[in-house]
Design a protein around this motif. Structure first.
Motif, PDB file in Angstrom:
ATOM      1  N   TYR A 255      13.436 -71.568 -19.781  1.00 49.41           N
ATOM      2  CA  TYR A 255      13.429 -71.529 -18.326  1.00 49.41           C
ATOM      3  C   TYR A 255      14.357 -72.590 -17.736  1.00 49.41           C
ATOM      4  O   TYR A 255      14.877 -72.449 -16.657  1.00 49.41           O
ATOM      5  CB  TYR A 255      12.004 -71.750 -17.791  1.00 49.41           C
ATOM      6  N   SER A 256      14.537 -73.684 -18.505  1.00 48.10           N
ATOM      7  CA  SER A 256      15.318 -74.790 -17.941  1.00 48.10           C
ATOM      8  C   SER A 256      16.796 -74.437 -17.866  1.00 48.10           C
ATOM      9  O   SER A 256      17.488 -74.841 -16.951  1.00 48.10           O
ATOM     10  CB  SER A 256      15.109 -76.067 -18.754  1.00 48.10           C
ATOM     11  N   SER A 257      17.297 -73.670 -18.846  1.00 43.50           N
ATOM     12  CA  SER A 257      18.709 -73.344 -18.783  1.00 43.50           C
ATOM     13  C   SER A 257      18.890 -71.875 -18.422  1.00 43.50           C
ATOM     14  O   SER A 257      18.787 -70.990 -19.265  1.00 43.50           O
ATOM     15  CB  SER A 257      19.372 -73.636 -20.128  1.00 43.50           C
ATOM     16  N   ASN A 258      19.119 -71.650 -17.159  1.00 47.45           N
ATOM     17  CA  ASN A 258      19.276 -70.300 -16.667  1.00 47.45           C
ATOM     18  C   ASN A 258      20.443 -69.606 -17.360  1.00 47.45           C
ATOM     19  O   ASN A 258      20.394 -68.437 -17.717  1.00 47.45           O
ATOM     20  CB  ASN A 258      19.535 -70.372 -15.161  1.00 47.45           C
ATOM     21  N   PHE A 259      21.493 -70.375 -17.585  1.00 44.03           N
ATOM     22  CA  PHE A 259      22.715 -69.847 -18.171  1.00 44.03           C
ATOM     23  C   PHE A 259      22.438 -69.314 -19.592  1.00 44.03           C
ATOM     24  O   PHE A 259      22.779 -68.197 -19.942  1.00 44.03           O
ATOM     25  CB  PHE A 259      23.767 -70.957 -18.215  1.00 44.03           C
ATOM     26  N   ARG A 260      21.725 -70.160 -20.376  1.00 38.22           N
ATOM     27  CA  ARG A 260      21.447 -69.754 -21.759  1.00 38.22           C
ATOM     28  C   ARG A 260      20.529 -68.538 -21.793  1.00 38.22           C
ATOM     29  O   ARG A 260      20.698 -67.628 -22.587  1.00 38.22           O
ATOM     30  CB  ARG A 260      20.812 -70.924 -22.512  1.00 38.22           C
ATOM     31  N   LYS A 261      19.553 -68.531 -20.869  1.00 36.90           N
ATOM     32  CA  LYS A 261      18.609 -67.423 -20.832  1.00 36.90           C
ATOM     33  C   LYS A 261      19.358 -66.112 -20.572  1.00 36.90           C
ATOM     34  O   LYS A 261      19.178 -65.115 -21.242  1.00 36.90           O
ATOM     35  CB  LYS A 261      17.580 -67.684 -19.730  1.00 36.90           C
ATOM     36  N   LYS A 262      20.262 -66.164 -19.564  1.00 37.79           N
ATOM     37  CA  LYS A 262      20.997 -64.947 -19.223  1.00 37.79           C
ATOM     38  C   LYS A 262      21.886 -64.507 -20.379  1.00 37.79           C
ATOM     39  O   LYS A 262      21.959 -63.342 -20.710  1.00 37.79           O
ATOM     40  CB  LYS A 262      21.846 -65.179 -17.981  1.00 37.79           C
ATOM     41  N   GLY A 263      22.529 -65.511 -21.001  1.00 39.72           N
ATOM     42  CA  GLY A 263      23.425 -65.200 -22.110  1.00 39.72           C
ATOM     43  C   GLY A 263      22.700 -64.483 -23.230  1.00 39.72           C
ATOM     44  O   GLY A 263      23.181 -63.479 -23.749  1.00 39.72           O
ATOM     45  N   SER A 264      21.492 -64.947 -23.557  1.00 40.84           N
ATOM     46  CA  SER A 264      20.820 -64.320 -24.698  1.00 40.84           C
ATOM     47  C   SER A 264      20.303 -62.937 -24.335  1.00 40.84           C
ATOM     48  O   SER A 264      20.289 -62.048 -25.188  1.00 40.84           O
ATOM     49  CB  SER A 264      19.703 -65.215 -25.224  1.00 40.84           C
ATOM     50  N   SER A 265      19.912 -62.712 -23.094  1.00 38.94           N
ATOM     51  CA  SER A 265      19.444 -61.359 -22.774  1.00 38.94           C
ATOM     52  C   SER A 265      20.625 -60.380 -22.763  1.00 38.94           C
ATOM     53  O   SER A 265      20.491 -59.232 -23.173  1.00 38.94           O
ATOM     54  CB  SER A 265      18.651 -61.321 -21.467  1.00 38.94           C
ATOM     55  N   VAL A 266      21.816 -60.845 -22.349  1.00 40.78           N
ATOM     56  CA  VAL A 266      23.002 -59.977 -22.392  1.00 40.78           C
ATOM     57  C   VAL A 266      23.306 -59.592 -23.842  1.00 40.78           C
ATOM     58  O   VAL A 266      23.547 -58.427 -24.155  1.00 40.78           O
ATOM     59  CB  VAL A 266      24.221 -60.654 -21.725  1.00 40.78           C
ATOM     60  N   HIS A 267      23.243 -60.604 -24.740  1.00 40.55           N
ATOM     61  CA  HIS A 267      23.496 -60.300 -26.157  1.00 40.55           C
ATOM     62  C   HIS A 267      22.547 -59.259 -26.697  1.00 40.55           C
ATOM     63  O   HIS A 267      22.936 -58.325 -27.387  1.00 40.55           O
ATOM     64  CB  HIS A 267      23.376 -61.584 -27.007  1.00 40.55           C
ATOM     65  N   ARG A 268      21.281 -59.446 -26.371  1.00 46.55           N
ATOM     66  CA  ARG A 268      20.278 -58.493 -26.866  1.00 46.55           C
ATOM     67  C   ARG A 268      20.515 -57.106 -26.274  1.00 46.55           C
ATOM     68  O   ARG A 268      20.415 -56.102 -26.972  1.00 46.55           O
ATOM     69  CB  ARG A 268      18.865 -58.980 -26.511  1.00 46.55           C
ATOM     70  N   GLY A 269      20.853 -57.073 -24.986  1.00 43.00           N
ATOM     71  CA  GLY A 269      21.115 -55.788 -24.323  1.00 43.00           C
ATOM     72  C   GLY A 269      22.279 -55.056 -24.964  1.00 43.00           C
ATOM     73  O   GLY A 269      22.210 -53.861 -25.242  1.00 43.00           O
TER      74      GLY A 269
END
Ligand SMILES: Nc1nc2c(ncn2[C@@H]2O[C@H](COP(=O)(O)OP(=O)(O)OP(=O)(O)O)[C@@H](O)[C@H]2O)c(=O)[nH]1
Ligand SMILES: [Mg+2]
Length: 390
Positions: A255-269
């Motif tokens: 939750y603390s790193s919005n950037f990392r969170k978004k990056g990993s969901s894009v990869h999974r998608g």
């Protein structure tokens, strides 16, 4: 989106049965009705014995042409299958019409194996009759034969060509499933067949469910409804989906790193979309697809604008000619699922191949007949001096 599903012949009946199980799951886990009713039609009573989830009454398991075949099928003669299904069309359509809340159905889905006599002959007839009588899209799912069937059963190619041509002239869209694409060396044929049936029906669960959701938490920012699907589907089509597990319960730093969170969901998608694109039910050049749709189903925390945008770009690179529609479907579970439909496919090599093999058939058969006659004459000639007993 709500469908009424009918399977013709053994293959059609078994896949329709699988759709009945898809509906059972939609009801059990989501309280949704996406398939209003499911029917199996056959000329062969024994063929219907393996059906488990379609209601077991004469209105749902419909025996056609009993007076002609006495329940023993049409032995791969698809002209006979077509004739019998046409004679019994009123009975079949009346049974379908008696579905409760029939008029809420958004579309029909007619399923068959193209190589079969009952399914291959009967499916185009039912599509045509439904088109004539109702103002709703009629889709078909046609299963193309295994390669080995082409060599062992002479009618395989001929029935398939007749079925593909006739159905494509009347259906709004046809989902093609090529059995040969699912052959896995380490599977028995029986395991393979029910495995294939599961793989080809599962991708429908999310796109049919998304527009039917009533719970606020499950309604996406971009809701995919029946209209989007109807606009997408036209002509030769394929469907598939991919799933990528979300590996852990989110950690505080997620939750603390919005950037990392978004990056990993894009990869999974992207990984889920690649899986879907790699497992399409039929082989074709993606540049020939002129219409596409993707649906992302994932927990709220994984869904974001960037994910939708990146997946849209990814699909555009894959199918550059296609008009792309999309939707999101928030679901509380530990995976990202991406369903992809590709449609308006201008050229399907396997269909062209079946057409050209079928056109060459009379030649082959004529040549074989001449060969047989010549050989028989030679044998007779060789025996002419043997005395006759009779
Ligand atoms: N994917 C899949 N293919 C099947 C299944 N059952 C049969 N097939 C394929 O369907 C074709 C044969 O069609 P069937 O459905 O058995 O034939 P039918 O429509 O009952 O017609 P007849 O038996 O000739 O009256 C072959 O190409 C089989 O490989 C099934 O359950 N799943
Ligand atoms: Mg049969």
């Amino acid at each position: 989106m709500k469908l009424v599903v009918v399977g013709i012949g053994q293959c059609g009946g078994r896949i329709a049965d699988e759709f009945a199980r898809v509906q059972a799951r939609a009801m059990e886990f989501r309280r949704l009705e996406i398939i209003l009713d499911t029917f199996a039609v056959n000329t062969d009573a024994a063929d219907m014995a393996s059906i488990r989830s379609i209601r077991n009454d004469y209105q749902h398991m419909i025996l056609a042409g009993a007076g002609k075949t006495r329940g023993h099928g049409v032995a791969k003669i698809s002209e006979m299958g077509a004739e019998i299904i046409r004679d019994d069309a009123d009975k079949i359509i009346d049974a379908m019409r008696s579905t409760s809340r029939f008029y809420e159905a958004d579309a029909f889905l007619v399923i068959a194996g193209t190589a079969g006599g009952t399914g291959g002959g009967g499916a185009p007839v039912i599509v045509q009759e439904l088109k004539k009588r109702f103002d709703k899209p009629v889709y078909s799912m046609l299963v193309l034969p295994f390669e080995h069937e082409e060599n062992t059963e002479e009618r395989t190619i001929y029935n398939s060509a007749l079925c593909l041509k006739a159905t494509s002239s009347v259906a709004d869209a046809i989902f093609l499933v090529d059995n040969q694409r699912y052959v896995r060396k380490d599977f028995s044929l029986k395991g393979n067949i029910s495995g294939i049936n599961r793989i080809v029906t599962e991708p429908f669960l999310n796109p049919l469910s998304a527009g039917e959701e009533k719970r606020r938490g499950n309604i996406g920012a971009r809701l995919l409804d029946a209209g989007d699907i109807i606009q997408t589907l036209d002509g030769w089509s394929a469907i598939s989906y991919g799933v990528v597990k979300i590996p852990f319960i989110p950690m505080p730093w997620d939750y603390s790193s919005n950037f990392r969170k978004k990056g990993s969901s894009v990869h999974r998608g992207i990984e889920a979309m690649d899986q879907a694109l790699g497992e399409m039910s039929i082989d074709f050049n993606p540049e020939d697809a002129h219409s596409a749709l993707f649906l992302i189903s994932a927990p709220h925390r994984e869904l974001n604008m960037e994910l939708v945008k990146e997946l849209g770009d990814h699909l555009r690179n894959y199918a550059p000619q296609a008009v792309i529609r999309n939707g999101d479907y928030p679901r509380n579970k530990a995976s990202i699922d991406v369903t992809v439909m590709l449609s308006k496919i201008a050229c399907v090599p396997r269909v062209s191949q079946i057409y050209s093999k079928a056109t060459a058939l009379p030649d082959v058969q004529q040549r074989r007949a001449v060969e047989r006659k010549t050989k028989a004459n030679l044998t007779e000639e060789a025996g002419k001096d043997v005395p006759s007993l009779l």
